[in-house]
Design an enzyme around this catalytic site. Sequence first.
Site, PDB file in Angstrom:
ATOM      1  N   LYS A 268      58.484 127.246 104.554  1.00 52.14           N
ATOM      2  CA  LYS A 268      59.131 128.562 104.677  1.00 52.14           C
ATOM      3  C   LYS A 268      58.237 129.689 104.179  1.00 52.14           C
ATOM      4  O   LYS A 268      58.156 130.745 104.815  1.00 52.14           O
ATOM      5  CB  LYS A 268      60.447 128.574 103.899  1.00 52.14           C
ATOM      6  CG  LYS A 268      61.182 129.919 104.019  1.00 52.14           C
ATOM      7  CD  LYS A 268      62.537 129.901 103.331  1.00 52.14           C
ATOM      8  CE  LYS A 268      63.232 131.254 103.484  1.00 52.14           C
ATOM      9  NZ  LYS A 268      64.576 131.264 102.851  1.00 52.14           N
ATOM     10  N   HIS A 269      57.565 129.479 103.054  1.00 53.16           N
ATOM     11  CA  HIS A 269      56.815 130.562 102.423  1.00 53.16           C
ATOM     12  C   HIS A 269      55.298 130.366 102.485  1.00 53.16           C
ATOM     13  O   HIS A 269      54.555 131.294 102.805  1.00 53.16           O
ATOM     14  CB  HIS A 269      57.247 130.702 100.958  1.00 53.16           C
ATOM     15  CG  HIS A 269      58.695 130.986 100.771  1.00 53.16           C
ATOM     16  ND1 HIS A 269      59.262 132.212 101.054  1.00 53.16           N
ATOM     17  CD2 HIS A 269      59.718 130.197 100.328  1.00 53.16           C
ATOM     18  CE1 HIS A 269      60.562 132.172 100.799  1.00 53.16           C
ATOM     19  NE2 HIS A 269      60.863 130.962 100.353  1.00 53.16           N
TER      20      HIS A 269
ATOM     21  N   HIS B  44      59.995 128.115  90.959  1.00 52.93           N
ATOM     22  CA  HIS B  44      60.827 128.079  92.160  1.00 52.93           C
ATOM     23  C   HIS B  44      59.957 128.289  93.393  1.00 52.93           C
ATOM     24  O   HIS B  44      60.053 127.558  94.355  1.00 52.93           O
ATOM     25  CB  HIS B  44      61.942 129.128  92.100  1.00 52.93           C
ATOM     26  CG  HIS B  44      62.910 129.025  93.243  1.00 52.93           C
ATOM     27  ND1 HIS B  44      64.089 129.723  93.296  1.00 52.93           N
ATOM     28  CD2 HIS B  44      62.871 128.303  94.398  1.00 52.93           C
ATOM     29  CE1 HIS B  44      64.737 129.438  94.411  1.00 52.93           C
ATOM     30  NE2 HIS B  44      64.008 128.583  95.107  1.00 52.93           N
TER      31      HIS B  44
ATOM     32  N   PHE C 191      61.887 119.578  98.338  1.00 44.15           N
ATOM     33  CA  PHE C 191      61.829 120.932  97.777  1.00 44.15           C
ATOM     34  C   PHE C 191      60.453 121.538  98.019  1.00 44.15           C
ATOM     35  O   PHE C 191      60.328 122.666  98.513  1.00 44.15           O
ATOM     36  CB  PHE C 191      62.149 120.839  96.290  1.00 44.15           C
ATOM     37  CG  PHE C 191      62.105 122.145  95.529  1.00 44.15           C
ATOM     38  CD1 PHE C 191      62.366 123.358  96.127  1.00 44.15           C
ATOM     39  CD2 PHE C 191      61.822 122.134  94.165  1.00 44.15           C
ATOM     40  CE1 PHE C 191      62.333 124.553  95.397  1.00 44.15           C
ATOM     41  CE2 PHE C 191      61.791 123.305  93.436  1.00 44.15           C
ATOM     42  CZ  PHE C 191      62.041 124.510  94.049  1.00 44.15           C
TER      43      PHE C 191
ATOM     44  N   GLU D 176      59.321 124.803 100.391  1.00 46.41           N
ATOM     45  CA  GLU D 176      58.589 125.970  99.901  1.00 46.41           C
ATOM     46  C   GLU D 176      57.323 126.215 100.713  1.00 46.41           C
ATOM     47  O   GLU D 176      56.986 127.356 101.037  1.00 46.41           O
ATOM     48  CB  GLU D 176      58.261 125.810  98.416  1.00 46.41           C
ATOM     49  CG  GLU D 176      59.469 125.872  97.498  1.00 46.41           C
ATOM     50  CD  GLU D 176      60.224 127.183  97.613  1.00 46.41           C
ATOM     51  OE1 GLU D 176      59.591 128.249  97.549  1.00 46.41           O
ATOM     52  OE2 GLU D 176      61.465 127.144  97.773  1.00 46.41           O
TER      53      GLU D 176
END
Length: 224
Positions: A116-117, A59, A109, A113
Amino acid sequence: MRSPSLLSLALLLLAAVVCNAQDFDFFYFVLQWPGSYCDTRQSCCYPTSGKPPADFGIHGLWPNYNDGSYPSNCDPDSPFDESKISDLIGRMRTNWPTLACPSNDGVKFWGHEWEKHGTCAESILDEHSYFQTALNLKNQLNLLQTLQNAGIEPDGGYYSLSSIKEAIKEGTGYTPFIECNVDESRNSQLYQVYFCVDTSGSQLIECPVFPRGRCDSRIEFPAF
């Protein structure tokens, strides 16, 4: 209006540097069971590349602080660039698949990721290193095999939450956090497993803090 002094400008610049400093305390490395993602009222869609393997998928790799908070969207000037991970795409499709609807190729996706991260760890891991690090961590953990070695199979059966945690701790050496979701009948099921990793992204560590959430004492491990 008075012009700002050189000292004021210097202080403003220093503040900007401090605000943009991508400091954090550890990573959460989060693996997701696709059978549980799909076994909900919302269901799922397989990626355009086909049904993913019956294995835990990545994830994300999320920078976090010891107080439970986390930075996000740290560098709007560093958008996701698929060309930078062109050599990893095959591994990404297998190990980091998207199950969101409508069916898609996973790029959205992965971009989410990273932006954002991943950008919050950019001073340590550039875009390619960020995704490669996560892929390597998944291989290192080999989570599904660890559970199967303990007789815990994704066969729709129910297992005690404590036995799942103990099997993972025994197999990996580190205490996981288990996140559950529910199927259409509101049965609690094994959904995501959180591990903690040091700020270099290379070494598993015991988690300084766990996310919030709860599972039933016995949870389903659905087939996929």
